[in-house]
Motif scaffolding. Structure first.
Motif, PDB file in Angstrom:
ATOM      1  N   ARG A 190       0.832  -1.206   0.000  1.00 33.29           N
ATOM      2  CA  ARG A 190       0.000   0.000   0.000  1.00 33.29           C
ATOM      3  C   ARG A 190       0.871   1.263   0.000  1.00 33.29           C
ATOM      4  NH1 ARG A 190      -3.354  -1.541   4.745  1.00 33.29           N
ATOM      5  NH2 ARG A 190      -3.663  -3.664   4.122  1.00 33.29           N
ATOM      6  N   THR A 191       1.946   1.223   0.772  1.00 34.22           N
ATOM      7  CA  THR A 191       2.855   2.369   0.815  1.00 34.22           C
ATOM      8  C   THR A 191       3.534   2.552  -0.539  1.00 34.22           C
ATOM      9  OG1 THR A 191       3.239   1.925   3.168  1.00 34.22           O
ATOM     10  CG2 THR A 191       4.793   3.386   2.074  1.00 34.22           C
ATOM     11  N   LEU A 192       3.889   1.437  -1.193  1.00 28.60           N
ATOM     12  CA  LEU A 192       4.485   1.512  -2.527  1.00 28.60           C
ATOM     13  C   LEU A 192       3.489   2.097  -3.520  1.00 28.60           C
ATOM     14  CD1 LEU A 192       6.954   0.860  -4.293  1.00 28.60           C
ATOM     15  CD2 LEU A 192       5.960  -1.392  -4.689  1.00 28.60           C
ATOM     16  N   ASP A 193       2.220   1.725  -3.414  1.00 23.08           N
ATOM     17  CA  ASP A 193       1.181   2.297  -4.284  1.00 23.08           C
ATOM     18  C   ASP A 193       1.095   3.813  -4.076  1.00 23.08           C
ATOM     19  OD1 ASP A 193       0.574  -0.149  -5.355  1.00 23.08           O
ATOM     20  OD2 ASP A 193      -1.175  -0.495  -4.062  1.00 23.08           O
ATOM     21  N   GLU A 194       1.168   4.230  -2.819  1.00 18.27           N
ATOM     22  CA  GLU A 194       1.120   5.667  -2.509  1.00 18.27           C
ATOM     23  C   GLU A 194       2.314   6.384  -3.139  1.00 18.27           C
ATOM     24  OE1 GLU A 194       1.087   8.593   1.418  1.00 18.27           O
ATOM     25  OE2 GLU A 194       0.796   6.444   1.685  1.00 18.27           O
ATOM     26  N   ALA A 195       3.493   5.752  -3.058  1.00 17.40           N
ATOM     27  CA  ALA A 195       4.689   6.345  -3.665  1.00 17.40           C
ATOM     28  C   ALA A 195       4.532   6.448  -5.178  1.00 17.40           C
ATOM     29  CB  ALA A 195       5.931   5.516  -3.315  1.00 17.40           C
ATOM     30  N   ASN A 196       3.950   5.419  -5.797  1.00 13.42           N
ATOM     31  CA  ASN A 196       3.734   5.451  -7.247  1.00 13.42           C
ATOM     32  C   ASN A 196       2.740   6.543  -7.637  1.00 13.42           C
ATOM     33  OD1 ASN A 196       5.516   3.462  -8.195  1.00 13.42           O
ATOM     34  ND2 ASN A 196       4.124   1.850  -7.546  1.00 13.42           N
ATOM     35  N   GLU A 197       1.726   6.764  -6.809  1.00 11.66           N
ATOM     36  CA  GLU A 197       0.772   7.844  -7.078  1.00 11.66           C
ATOM     37  C   GLU A 197       1.486   9.197  -7.024  1.00 11.66           C
ATOM     38  OE1 GLU A 197      -2.733   7.714  -4.635  1.00 11.66           O
ATOM     39  OE2 GLU A 197      -3.031   5.589  -5.039  1.00 11.66           O
TER      40      GLU A 197
END
Length: 195
Positions: free
Chosen positions: A52-59
């Protein structure tokens, strides 16, 4: 020394995304370090949090990609270099997370082996397969819903375009009617004057 981006138009938002991304990356690094010390369910939970944190970083990377287009070309080369560094860091963290999540022994503990004869392991595999099937069906329903929503949006867009054309036609007809009414009034006056 102040950041040269702070004085350029369009750079404040990029700088705020950059600061937020640094915090997210630090959080992600901390979570990745914790994963290697865990096993079983706590490890799976930690991996989900890291994903989830990686998804946030990608956003945030996506937002930065959009925002860097608003930065003047004079300073864009510096921004591009920093942006590439961030992308590279995120890719490295993504690879590390994939490596940690592919470690089957750590994920499933000592109970995992390639011996399908054990009843408990067979049952667990069947449950996993069943869960995967349900997930696939749900994903398919979600894709179908998305397709229907896109079709509905297209129909709505076409309807609005048709209504706009009809509105213009009605306005044009109204103007012609008013103009014709003016001609009729002149004709009536002329006929009365002749009588």
């Amino acid at each position: 020394m102040s950041n040269p981006l702070d004085t350029d138009a369009g750079s404040e938002l990029f700088s705020s995304y950059e600061a937020e991304l640094k915090l997210v990356q630090a959080d992600l690094n901390q979570k990745l370090d914790q994963i290697s010390e865990l096993s079983g369910e706590p490890r799976k939970s930690a991996i989900r949090l890291a994903e989830r944190t990686l998804d946030e970083a990608n956003e945030l990377i996506g937002q930065m990609r959009i925002e860097k287009q608003n930065i003047p070309s004079a300073t864009r080369s510096k921004v591009n270099q920093r942006f590439r560094n961030f992308e590279s860091d995120i890719d490295g963290q993504k690879r590390k997370l994939k490596t940690l999540s592919d470690d089957r022994k750590a994920l499933f503990g000592n109970r995992y082996s390639d011996n399908p004869d054990a009843d408990q392991q067979l049952e667990q595999r069947q449950q996993l397969l069943s869960g995967t099937d349900r997930l696939d069906r749900s994903s398919q329903r979600l894709r179908e819903s998305q397709r229907i929503a896109n079709e509905t949006e297209g129909i709505g867009r076409d309807t609005l375009a048709d209504l706009q054309l009809q509105r213009e036609t009605i306005q044009h007809t109204r103007m012609n009617l008013l103009e014709s009414e003016g001609y009729v009034d002149k004709s009536v006056k002329t006929l009365r004057g002749m009588a």
